[in-house]
Design a protein around this motif. Structure first.
Motif, PDB file in Angstrom:
ATOM      1  N   ASP A 324     -31.090   6.659 -17.285  1.00  0.00           N
ATOM      2  CA  ASP A 324     -29.968   6.826 -16.373  1.00  0.00           C
ATOM      3  C   ASP A 324     -30.428   6.878 -14.921  1.00  0.00           C
ATOM      4  O   ASP A 324     -31.313   7.653 -14.558  1.00  0.00           O
ATOM      5  N   TYR A 325     -29.799   6.039 -14.083  1.00  0.00           N
ATOM      6  CA  TYR A 325     -29.991   6.131 -12.634  1.00  0.00           C
ATOM      7  C   TYR A 325     -28.800   6.926 -12.113  1.00  0.00           C
ATOM      8  O   TYR A 325     -27.752   6.384 -11.797  1.00  0.00           O
ATOM      9  N   ARG A 326     -28.982   8.233 -12.051  1.00  0.00           N
ATOM     10  CA  ARG A 326     -27.867   9.150 -11.794  1.00  0.00           C
ATOM     11  C   ARG A 326     -27.149   8.837 -10.490  1.00  0.00           C
ATOM     12  O   ARG A 326     -25.910   8.836 -10.429  1.00  0.00           O
ATOM     13  N   GLN A 327     -27.903   8.574  -9.441  1.00  0.00           N
ATOM     14  CA  GLN A 327     -27.274   8.318  -8.148  1.00  0.00           C
ATOM     15  C   GLN A 327     -26.320   7.132  -8.214  1.00  0.00           C
ATOM     16  O   GLN A 327     -25.194   7.177  -7.693  1.00  0.00           O
ATOM     17  N   GLY A 328     -26.774   6.071  -8.853  1.00  0.00           N
ATOM     18  CA  GLY A 328     -25.922   4.893  -8.954  1.00  0.00           C
ATOM     19  C   GLY A 328     -24.673   5.159  -9.764  1.00  0.00           C
ATOM     20  O   GLY A 328     -23.561   4.745  -9.388  1.00  0.00           O
ATOM     21  N   ARG A 329     -24.837   5.844 -10.877  1.00  0.00           N
ATOM     22  CA  ARG A 329     -23.677   6.142 -11.730  1.00  0.00           C
ATOM     23  C   ARG A 329     -22.657   6.996 -10.998  1.00  0.00           C
ATOM     24  O   ARG A 329     -21.455   6.728 -11.033  1.00  0.00           O
ATOM     25  N   ARG A 330     -23.113   8.040 -10.305  1.00  0.00           N
ATOM     26  CA  ARG A 330     -22.193   8.939  -9.602  1.00  0.00           C
ATOM     27  C   ARG A 330     -21.495   8.234  -8.438  1.00  0.00           C
ATOM     28  O   ARG A 330     -20.300   8.424  -8.204  1.00  0.00           O
ATOM     29  N   LEU A 331     -22.256   7.433  -7.694  1.00  0.00           N
ATOM     30  CA  LEU A 331     -21.657   6.771  -6.534  1.00  0.00           C
ATOM     31  C   LEU A 331     -20.655   5.701  -6.951  1.00  0.00           C
ATOM     32  O   LEU A 331     -19.637   5.508  -6.272  1.00  0.00           O
ATOM     33  N   MET A 332     -20.899   5.006  -8.055  1.00  0.00           N
ATOM     34  CA  MET A 332     -19.917   4.037  -8.521  1.00  0.00           C
ATOM     35  C   MET A 332     -18.661   4.729  -9.025  1.00  0.00           C
ATOM     36  O   MET A 332     -17.533   4.253  -8.795  1.00  0.00           O
ATOM     37  N   ALA A 333     -18.833   5.876  -9.668  1.00  0.00           N
ATOM     38  CA  ALA A 333     -17.654   6.638 -10.098  1.00  0.00           C
ATOM     39  C   ALA A 333     -16.851   7.103  -8.891  1.00  0.00           C
ATOM     40  O   ALA A 333     -15.613   7.040  -8.875  1.00  0.00           O
ATOM     41  N   ALA A 334     -17.566   7.550  -7.865  1.00  0.00           N
ATOM     42  CA  ALA A 334     -16.900   7.979  -6.634  1.00  0.00           C
ATOM     43  C   ALA A 334     -16.187   6.806  -5.972  1.00  0.00           C
ATOM     44  O   ALA A 334     -15.060   6.953  -5.461  1.00  0.00           O
ATOM     45  N   LEU A 335     -16.822   5.652  -5.975  1.00  0.00           N
ATOM     46  CA  LEU A 335     -16.207   4.479  -5.338  1.00  0.00           C
ATOM     47  C   LEU A 335     -14.928   4.085  -6.067  1.00  0.00           C
ATOM     48  O   LEU A 335     -13.902   3.798  -5.431  1.00  0.00           O
ATOM     49  N   HIS A 336     -14.962   4.066  -7.395  1.00  0.00           N
ATOM     50  CA  HIS A 336     -13.752   3.716  -8.144  1.00  0.00           C
ATOM     51  C   HIS A 336     -12.631   4.700  -7.837  1.00  0.00           C
ATOM     52  O   HIS A 336     -11.461   4.303  -7.695  1.00  0.00           O
ATOM     53  N   ALA A 337     -12.983   5.965  -7.739  1.00  0.00           N
ATOM     54  CA  ALA A 337     -11.961   6.972  -7.440  1.00  0.00           C
ATOM     55  C   ALA A 337     -11.392   6.777  -6.039  1.00  0.00           C
ATOM     56  O   ALA A 337     -10.174   6.815  -5.837  1.00  0.00           O
ATOM     57  N   ALA A 338     -12.261   6.555  -5.068  1.00  0.00           N
ATOM     58  CA  ALA A 338     -11.811   6.383  -3.687  1.00  0.00           C
ATOM     59  C   ALA A 338     -10.944   5.144  -3.534  1.00  0.00           C
ATOM     60  O   ALA A 338      -9.965   5.143  -2.776  1.00  0.00           O
ATOM     61  N   ARG A 339     -11.307   4.078  -4.252  1.00  0.00           N
ATOM     62  CA  ARG A 339     -10.541   2.838  -4.133  1.00  0.00           C
ATOM     63  C   ARG A 339      -9.217   2.910  -4.892  1.00  0.00           C
ATOM     64  O   ARG A 339      -8.340   2.063  -4.699  1.00  0.00           O
ATOM     65  N   SER A 340      -9.085   3.885  -5.779  1.00  0.00           N
ATOM     66  CA  SER A 340      -7.832   4.021  -6.533  1.00  0.00           C
ATOM     67  C   SER A 340      -6.737   4.690  -5.708  1.00  0.00           C
ATOM     68  O   SER A 340      -5.567   4.709  -6.123  1.00  0.00           O
ATOM     69  N   VAL A 341      -7.101   5.238  -4.561  1.00  0.00           N
ATOM     70  CA  VAL A 341      -6.123   5.914  -3.709  1.00  0.00           C
ATOM     71  C   VAL A 341      -5.107   4.906  -3.176  1.00  0.00           C
ATOM     72  O   VAL A 341      -5.476   3.829  -2.688  1.00  0.00           O
ATOM     73  N   ALA A 342      -3.848   5.246  -3.286  1.00  0.00           N
ATOM     74  CA  ALA A 342      -2.766   4.360  -2.827  1.00  0.00           C
ATOM     75  C   ALA A 342      -2.636   4.486  -1.315  1.00  0.00           C
ATOM     76  O   ALA A 342      -1.763   5.225  -0.804  1.00  0.00           O
ATOM     77  N   THR A 343      -3.462   3.797  -0.584  1.00  0.00           N
ATOM     78  CA  THR A 343      -3.506   3.948   0.869  1.00  0.00           C
ATOM     79  C   THR A 343      -2.204   3.522   1.545  1.00  0.00           C
ATOM     80  O   THR A 343      -1.766   4.161   2.508  1.00  0.00           O
ATOM     81  N   ALA A 344      -1.569   2.453   1.047  1.00  0.00           N
ATOM     82  CA  ALA A 344      -0.321   1.999   1.677  1.00  0.00           C
ATOM     83  C   ALA A 344       0.770   3.050   1.539  1.00  0.00           C
ATOM     84  O   ALA A 344       1.536   3.311   2.487  1.00  0.00           O
ATOM     85  N   GLU A 345       0.843   3.651   0.370  1.00  0.00           N
ATOM     86  CA  GLU A 345       1.858   4.678   0.141  1.00  0.00           C
ATOM     87  C   GLU A 345       1.602   5.899   1.014  1.00  0.00           C
ATOM     88  O   GLU A 345       2.540   6.470   1.596  1.00  0.00           O
ATOM     89  N   ILE A 346       0.336   6.313   1.110  1.00  0.00           N
ATOM     90  CA  ILE A 346      -0.001   7.467   1.952  1.00  0.00           C
ATOM     91  C   ILE A 346       0.316   7.179   3.410  1.00  0.00           C
ATOM     92  O   ILE A 346       0.858   8.026   4.134  1.00  0.00           O
ATOM     93  N   ALA A 347      -0.006   5.973   3.863  1.00  0.00           N
ATOM     94  CA  ALA A 347       0.268   5.603   5.249  1.00  0.00           C
ATOM     95  C   ALA A 347       1.770   5.606   5.524  1.00  0.00           C
ATOM     96  O   ALA A 347       2.224   6.062   6.589  1.00  0.00           O
ATOM     97  N   SER A 348       2.542   5.119   4.554  1.00  0.00           N
ATOM     98  CA  SER A 348       3.993   5.089   4.733  1.00  0.00           C
ATOM     99  C   SER A 348       4.571   6.504   4.824  1.00  0.00           C
ATOM    100  O   SER A 348       5.431   6.796   5.677  1.00  0.00           O
TER     101      SER A 348
END
Length: 376
Positions: A324-348
């Motif tokens: 396991d490359y822990r850093q890579g696994r955690r950062l990709m999980a974080a990226l998926h979570a961050a990108r799942s945020v509905a930015t258009a809805e929040i901005a509206s």
């Protein structure tokens, strides 16, 4: 008119390797005869034609004469009286100077089959010294054929070429072309070993003096069939951290006219690799800031490549074992979570609440921090 298959296609077939590109040489023909037969002329410096059906390259047999410095300092002679043996004599290595007739018979005047059996990279004739690109090509072939040895006479000839200043006349495009192809071979570090052994590395790629960890990392990336940008980032990781390393990388990329895809990935890895390796203790807000610095939210696929280069570096420089490359696994999980945020809805919603500009950006940022906190 006689047509022979030549070069790498013959070599790879004899080695039992897949043949991807066919090259042909035509003996006893004129350009006019080729055109009359339906071939399309494409060569600028010497007569090369495309087959009317297959679009494979057919070159008239030719000889060449040195007229100046560098790989462009040649005059070529292509005529019906040029023999196949004369054409083969101008090639770089014996293993690339074998021709095959239509009936399958091999024409091998320089012992290429012998060198294939004995696994030797050997120059064809003394004319090898006239083209400095051959230094790069031999180094690239060493990276491809990992179990072949370099003939001592050929190495001595390459050293003499470097001492005579031939390597100083290589143009940036050819250096990058051969470097990129060598990086994509099975053991890229061997290309640098050969260039260092003959003295060309210091003259052609002085920035890349073969940091041992960088060499191990690029070989690991090759084992995992990583794309070219990742392998280039592994090599340039050895340039060091901080402004000096960044300046050296910029100068190297500018001089060699490195494609943007490779340059940008190398810049991110060089700048952020230490932060990525030390990312475990970072709070969610720090993780999001790291992702933003890497432009990962806009370019997630590139960030995956960043992590692949960092993983190769960690497994060699830091002695990280397989697994396991822990850093890579955690950062990709974080990226998926961050990108799942509905930015258009929040901005509206923020606009409806009377917010604007940076205030909206801060609300989106906080939503991403909260999403990352939830998964980590």
């Amino acid at each position: 008119m006689r047509i022979f298959r030549v070069g790498g296609a013959v070599r790879d077939a004899l080695l039992g390797l897949a043949v991807h590109d066919e090259d042909w040489v035509v003996v006893g023909a004129t350009p006019e005869q080729m055109i009359a037969a339906g071939y399309l002329p494409v060569g600028k410096d010497f007569p090369v034609f495309l087959h009317p059906a297959t679009r494979e390259e057919y070159a008239l047999a030719r000889t060449e004469r040195k007229t100046g410095r560098g790989y462009q300092g040649f005059s070529f002679h292509a005529a019906p009286d040029v023999t196949l043996e004369e054409d083969l004599a101008r090639r770089d290595l014996t293993i690339n100077a074998i021709a095959q007739a239509p009936d399958g018979a091999l024409i091998d005047p320089f012992g290429g089959q012998r060198d294939l059996r004995h696994k030797v990279l050997r120059h064809v004739t003394e004319s090898f010294r006239e083209d400095p690109v051959r230094i790069l090509r031999v180094a690239r072939f060493a990276a491809r054929f990992q179990d072949f040895t370099l003939d001592e006479g050929t190495l001595a000839l390459m050293r003499a070429m470097v001492a005579e200043g031939e390597a100083d006349h290589l143009v940036a495009e050819r250096v990058w072309q051969e470097l990129a192809r060598g990086l994509l071979e099975g053991r890229p570090s061997r290309m640098f070993e050969v260039l260092r052994a003959c003295g060309a590395l210091q003259r052609v790629l002085p920035e890349l003096q073969g940091d041992a960890h960088a060499m191990a990392a690029v070989d690991l990336a090759a084992q995992r069939q990583a794309p070219l940008p990742v392998r280039f980032a592994c090599v340039t990781r050895g340039l060091g951290d901080g402004p000096e390393g960044a300046a050296t990388l910029k100068a190297l990329c500018t001089r060699l006219r490195v494609p943007n895809e490779c340059r940008e990935l190398a810049e991110v890895v060089l700048r952020e690799q230490a932060a990525i390796q030390d990312s475990d203790p970072l709070p969610p807000a720090g993780i999001v800031r790291l992702l933003e610095r890497c432009d990962a939210l806009r370019k997630p696929q590139r960030f995956e490549q960043v992590l692949l280069a960092c993983e190769a570096d960690a497994r060699t420089r830091l002695g990280l074992a397989e697994g396991d490359y822990r850093q890579g696994r955690r950062l990709m999980a974080a990226l998926h979570a961050a990108r799942s945020v509905a930015t258009a809805e929040i901005a509206s919603q923020a606009q409806a609440a009377g917010l604007a500009g940076e205030a909206i950006g801060e609300r989106v940022h906080q939503a991403r921090v909260d999403a990352v906190a939830a998964v980590l």
